[in-house]
Write an enzyme that holds these catalytic residues in place. Structure first.
Site, PDB file in Angstrom:
ATOM      1  N   ARG A  60     -10.475  11.890   2.896  1.00 46.76           N
ATOM      2  CA  ARG A  60     -11.383  11.332   1.750  1.00 46.76           C
ATOM      3  C   ARG A  60     -12.720  11.224   2.303  1.00 46.76           C
ATOM      4  O   ARG A  60     -13.117  11.545   3.344  1.00 46.76           O
ATOM      5  CB  ARG A  60     -10.684  10.070   1.631  1.00 46.76           C
ATOM      6  CG  ARG A  60      -9.479  10.011   0.972  1.00 46.76           C
ATOM      7  CD  ARG A  60      -8.810   8.385   0.804  1.00 46.76           C
ATOM      8  NE  ARG A  60      -8.558   7.672   2.086  1.00 46.76           N
ATOM      9  CZ  ARG A  60      -9.399   6.889   2.832  1.00 46.76           C
ATOM     10  NH1 ARG A  60     -10.686   6.501   2.300  1.00 46.76           N
ATOM     11  NH2 ARG A  60      -9.207   6.416   3.835  1.00 46.76           N
ATOM     12  N   LYS A 200      -5.849   7.733  -4.628  1.00 48.79           N
ATOM     13  CA  LYS A 200      -6.603   6.689  -4.121  1.00 48.79           C
ATOM     14  C   LYS A 200      -7.522   6.191  -4.972  1.00 48.79           C
ATOM     15  O   LYS A 200      -8.150   5.007  -4.963  1.00 48.79           O
ATOM     16  CB  LYS A 200      -7.264   6.929  -2.702  1.00 48.79           C
ATOM     17  CG  LYS A 200      -6.509   7.472  -1.688  1.00 48.79           C
ATOM     18  CD  LYS A 200      -5.675   6.176  -1.260  1.00 48.79           C
ATOM     19  CE  LYS A 200      -4.807   6.146   0.040  1.00 48.79           C
ATOM     20  NZ  LYS A 200      -3.730   5.036   0.230  1.00 48.79           N
ATOM     21  N   HIS A 219      -1.993  -2.067   0.435  1.00 44.98           N
ATOM     22  CA  HIS A 219      -1.883  -0.892   1.193  1.00 44.98           C
ATOM     23  C   HIS A 219      -0.833  -1.100   2.011  1.00 44.98           C
ATOM     24  O   HIS A 219      -0.954  -1.477   3.191  1.00 44.98           O
ATOM     25  CB  HIS A 219      -3.217  -0.650   1.764  1.00 44.98           C
ATOM     26  CG  HIS A 219      -3.061   0.849   2.371  1.00 44.98           C
ATOM     27  ND1 HIS A 219      -3.870   0.941   3.499  1.00 44.98           N
ATOM     28  CD2 HIS A 219      -2.513   1.962   1.687  1.00 44.98           C
ATOM     29  CE1 HIS A 219      -3.698   2.488   3.693  1.00 44.98           C
ATOM     30  NE2 HIS A 219      -2.940   2.904   3.058  1.00 44.98           N
ATOM     31  N   SER A 239      -3.737   4.374   8.748  1.00 43.79           N
ATOM     32  CA  SER A 239      -3.281   5.639   9.192  1.00 43.79           C
ATOM     33  C   SER A 239      -2.901   5.720  10.733  1.00 43.79           C
ATOM     34  O   SER A 239      -3.516   5.608  11.618  1.00 43.79           O
ATOM     35  CB  SER A 239      -4.296   6.843   8.919  1.00 43.79           C
ATOM     36  OG  SER A 239      -3.931   7.978   8.996  1.00 43.79           O
ATOM     37  N   LYS A 243       3.498   3.358   9.460  1.00 37.83           N
ATOM     38  CA  LYS A 243       3.900   2.806   8.073  1.00 37.83           C
ATOM     39  C   LYS A 243       4.946   3.406   7.376  1.00 37.83           C
ATOM     40  O   LYS A 243       6.047   2.917   6.826  1.00 37.83           O
ATOM     41  CB  LYS A 243       2.323   2.668   6.953  1.00 37.83           C
ATOM     42  CG  LYS A 243       2.711   1.795   5.826  1.00 37.83           C
ATOM     43  CD  LYS A 243       1.343   1.409   5.395  1.00 37.83           C
ATOM     44  CE  LYS A 243       0.267   2.620   5.408  1.00 37.83           C
ATOM     45  NZ  LYS A 243       0.337   3.705   4.360  1.00 37.83           N
ATOM     46  N   THR A 244       4.834   4.910   7.123  1.00 38.75           N
ATOM     47  CA  THR A 244       5.839   5.463   6.507  1.00 38.75           C
ATOM     48  C   THR A 244       7.062   5.832   7.452  1.00 38.75           C
ATOM     49  O   THR A 244       8.081   5.447   6.716  1.00 38.75           O
ATOM     50  CB  THR A 244       5.035   7.133   6.061  1.00 38.75           C
ATOM     51  OG1 THR A 244       3.967   6.820   5.372  1.00 38.75           O
ATOM     52  CG2 THR A 244       6.004   7.925   5.616  1.00 38.75           C
ATOM     53  N   ASP A 258       3.256   3.555   0.401  1.00 35.56           N
ATOM     54  CA  ASP A 258       1.801   3.362   0.468  1.00 35.56           C
ATOM     55  C   ASP A 258       1.289   2.319  -0.288  1.00 35.56           C
ATOM     56  O   ASP A 258       0.455   1.737   0.361  1.00 35.56           O
ATOM     57  CB  ASP A 258       1.339   4.818   0.262  1.00 35.56           C
ATOM     58  CG  ASP A 258      -0.329   4.776   0.802  1.00 35.56           C
ATOM     59  OD1 ASP A 258      -0.412   4.448   1.943  1.00 35.56           O
ATOM     60  OD2 ASP A 258      -1.038   5.472  -0.029  1.00 35.56           O
ATOM     61  N   ARG A 324      -0.486  17.190   5.508  1.00 35.13           N
ATOM     62  CA  ARG A 324       0.026  16.136   4.911  1.00 35.13           C
ATOM     63  C   ARG A 324       1.254  16.932   3.986  1.00 35.13           C
ATOM     64  O   ARG A 324       0.952  18.380   3.665  1.00 35.13           O
ATOM     65  CB  ARG A 324      -0.675  15.163   3.951  1.00 35.13           C
ATOM     66  CG  ARG A 324      -1.459  14.095   4.793  1.00 35.13           C
ATOM     67  CD  ARG A 324      -2.316  13.232   3.848  1.00 35.13           C
ATOM     68  NE  ARG A 324      -2.761  12.173   4.601  1.00 35.13           N
ATOM     69  CZ  ARG A 324      -2.456  11.095   4.951  1.00 35.13           C
ATOM     70  NH1 ARG A 324      -1.309  10.630   4.287  1.00 35.13           N
ATOM     71  NH2 ARG A 324      -3.257  10.316   5.567  1.00 35.13           N
TER      72      ARG A 324
END
Length: 532
Positions: A60, A200, A219, A239, A243-244, A258, A324
Site C-alpha cells: 500500500r 482497503k 482490523h 501484519s 492474525k490470519t 481481516d 500474498r
C-alpha cells in the site's frame, strides 16, 4: 460495447462516465481470467490460480491516501493521520482521470461491503485491470443474482493504474493517488497496481461510516466455536503477528481474516474472501491456506515461481516479503456461510514483540485493553529495512492506523463501551520473541501460542493462578496446560535478568512516550493503566 452476464439497470454512462472502450459488468471468474490472460496481465498457475506481479508498488501507499476536505467531514476526520485534498483538486483529478479512461476497456463489479444486510453498503468497483476485478470480486461480498438487476451503488471506486496524478494540479503528494470524497461518494485510485488498495479503500470507508451508527469497525480476524456462534473471538493484530494463522483454527468456525464490524447484533465480516501473506507459508502449520494457492481463481500476488513447472517459491522474497494470495472464504472448509457471529466473548490483541519482554499471554482489564488498543504495538526487526540494526517499535493505533479516518479515541471508546456492555475478556498475546530480543532469543513457539489461546477461549485459563506483571501491570498466568512454566515469565527465559530488566524499562518508556498523544482525550482509569 458492454459485456456481462447481468445487464445492469444503471450503467457507467448513467454516472457520467462515458466514451470508454469495452465495459464488462459482473463477469464471473473464468471470464475475468480469460480477459486478463488475453491482455497479458498475468499467467495461469497450477489448479487455475492466477499469477500476477504489481510492478513498482508491492504494498500500500499510505502517504498517497487523501480525504477531500469538505464542510461535511472537516470536523470529524483525523487530519494528523489523513492527508487533506481540496475539492477543487479532486474535481480536476476526476475530470482528468475520466479523460484518460476514454477509449480504454474497464470492468465493473457490483459488490457489497458487510455480511450483515442491516449495516452493509453497496460498492461499484470500476477497474482497468481484469485481474483487479477478479481480486475484488473475491474479497468483497457478492449480491444474489436477482439483486444485481437493480443494484444501486452507495459509493463508486474507480481504479486506473495507468493514470498518473499531477501533485500540483490535483493537490496530492505524488503521481500515485488514493482520493476519497465523501460528498461525491467517490474513491479514485491511480498510479499503482497493488490490489490491496481496492479492499482497503472500502475498509477505510466503512471505518468512517459505521461509528455514527454505534458500530465498531475492526482490523481483526474472527472465529466462533463450532456450532456455537455465541462463543465468538476476535483477533486484532498488525501484519506479521499471526492474525490470519491463529484465527484459522480447525476446532472453530472462521468468520473472516481481516475486517469486521461489531454491532448491537454481534460480529460480522466486511468481506467474502481472505488476503493472506504467503512468505514461508507452511503446508503443515497452515494446510488449508496453503491449499488455496493451487485452487481455481486464487490470485497469487508477487510470488516467485518456476517458469516451467509453475511451482511457487514460498521462501524467495526477491520481489517482496509482502507476497500474498487472495481466495474466497469458502475455500476454507470450516468457514462460516453467514460470516456473522455473536458478541465477542474473548478479544485477543496480537503483538510481535521483538524485544523479548512481553509474556506469551496476559489478561487485560477494560482500561488496559483500551490502552493497548490505542497503542497498537508490534515491532520491526533488524534486517527488515535498511538501517535497522536493532528492534524498532511500531505503534499503529487501533491496530490499523492507515485505515482510520476518525480520531483513535472514537474507536477506543466504542470498543470500551462494547466490552463493558457485553462482558468480553481481553487478552494480549505475544507471538514475537522470548529468551532475549531478536538476534539472541527465539521466536515464541506456535505450539505454545495455540495451547494458550485454546485455554483462553475454552475458559480453562481463567481458572489458573495469575501474577501481576511488574512492568505493565496486567495479569499473567503462572501456569497453563501444555506450556512450560518458564515460558510464562519472560524474565526467567533470559540468560541475564539484568539485561531483561533494562530492555523492559526501555520498552515501557517507549509505550509511555507514544501514549502521551492520547492523554488529553482519555479517562482517568485509562491514564492509570498507561502508567502501570
Amino acid at each position: 460495447m458492454t459485456f456481462g452476464r447481468v445487464n445492469p439497470q444503471f450503467r457507467l454512462e448513467d454516472q457520467g462516465i462515458d466514451g470508454l472502450g469495452n465495459v464488462t459488468y459482473n463477469l464471473i471468474e473464468p471470464a475475468l481470467i480469460e480477459i486478463a490472460l488475453k491482455n497479458g496481465e498475468g499467467k495461469l498457475g497450477i489448479g487455475g490460480s492466477f499469477l500476477v506481479t504489481t510492478g513498482k508498488f508491492t504494498g500500500r501507499s499510505p502517504k498517497d491516501k487523501h480525504v477531500v476536505k469538505t464542510d461535511s467531514v472537516a470536523d470529524t476526520i483525523w487530519w494528523d493521520n489523513n492527508a487533506a485534498m481540496s475539492a477543487k483538486g479532486f474535481d480536476a483529478l476526476y475530470d482528468d482521470m475520466l479523460a484518460h479512461m476514454k477509449g480504454r476497456d474497464f470492468h465493473v463489479q457490483d459488490l457489497v461491503g458487510g455480511a450483515d444486510p442491516a449495516h452493509s453498503i453497496n460498492v461499484r468497483m470500476v477497474t482497468e485491470l481484469a485481474w483487479h476485478g477478479l481480486f475484488i470480486r473475491t474479497m468483497l461480498r457478492r449480491p444474489d443474482r436477482e439483486d444485481l438487476d437493480d443494484f444501486t451503488a452507495d459509493f463508486t471506486v474507480i481504479n486506473c493504474p495507468s493514470f498518473q496524478a499531477s501533485p500540483k494540479k490535483h493537490d496530492c503528494r505524488s503521481e500515485t493517488v488514493i482520493a476519497m470524497n465523501f460528498d461525491r461518494k467517490l474513491i479514485l485510485i491511480g498510479g499503482t497496481e497493488y490490489a490491496g488498495e481496492n479492499k482497503k479503500s472500502v475498509f477505510t470507508l466503512l471505518n468512517y461510516l459505521l461509528p455514527d451508527k454505534g458500530i465498531m469497525p475492526m482490523h481483526c480476524s474472527a472465529n466462533h466455536a463450532n456450532g456455537n456462534a455465541v462463543d465468538t473471538a476476535i483477533f486484532f493484530g498488525l501484519s506479521g503477528t499471526g492474525k490470519t494463522t491463529l484465527s484459522a483454527d480447525p476446532a472453530r468456525t472462521l468468520i473472516g481474516d481481516d475486517e469486521h464490524g461489531w454491532s448491537d447484533r454481534g460480529t460480522f465480516n466486511f468481506e467474502g474472501g481472505c488476503y493472506a501473506k504467503t512468505i514461508n507459508l507452511n503446508p503443515e502449520a497452515e494446510p488449508e491456506i496453503y491449499a488455496t494457492t493451487t485452487k481455481f481463481g486464487t490470485v497469487i500476488e508477487n510470488m516467485v515461481y518456476d517458469e516451467e513447472t509453475l511451482e511457487l517459491d514460498f521462501e524467495d522474497d526477491s520481489l517482496t516479503a509482502n507476497m500474498r494470495c487472495a481466495y474466497p472464504l469458502h475455500y476454507i472448509s470450516n468457514a462460516s456461510q453467514s460470516a456473522i457471529g455473536g458478541h465477542p466473548k474473548n478479544i485477543i490483541m496480537l503483538t510481535c514483540d521483538a524485544f523479548g519482554v512481553l509474556p506469551p499471554i496476559s489478561r487485560l482489564t477494560p482500561a488496559q485493553a483500551m490502552y493497548h488498543f490505542l497503542s497498537g504495538f508490534t515491532s520491526k526487526v533488524a534486517g527488515t529495512e535498511r538501517g535497522v540494526t536493532e528492534p524498532e517499535p511500531t505503534f499503529s493505533t487501533c491496530f490499523g492506523a492507515p485505515f482510520m479516518p476518525r480520531r483513535p479515541e472514537v474507536y477506543g471508546n466504542l470498543l470500551r463501551e462494547k466490552i463493558a456492555k457485553h462482558g468480553a475478556t481481553c487478552w494480549l498475546v505475544n507471538t514475537g520473541w522470548t529468551g532475549g530480543a531478536y538476534g539472541t532469543g527465539s521466536r515464541m513457539p506456535i505450539k505454545a501460542t495455540r495451547a494458550l489461546l485454546t485455554a483462553a477461549l475454552n475458559g480453562s485459563l481463567s481458572k489458573v493462578e495469575f501474577r501481576k506483571d511488574e512492568n505493565f501491570g496486567f495479569e499473567v498466568p503462572v501456569d497453563a496446560p501444555g506450556v512450560p512454566t518458564v515460558l510464562l515469565n519472560p524474565r526467567r527465559t533470559w540468560d541475564k535478568t539484568d539485561s531483561y530488566d533494562r530492555q523492559a524499562a526501555k520498552l515501557v518508556q517507549m509505550f509511555a512516550d507514544n501514549f502521551e498523544q492520547y492523554l488529553p482525550y482519555i479517562d482517568e482509569d485509562v491514564k492509570a493503566a498507561a502508567i502501570g
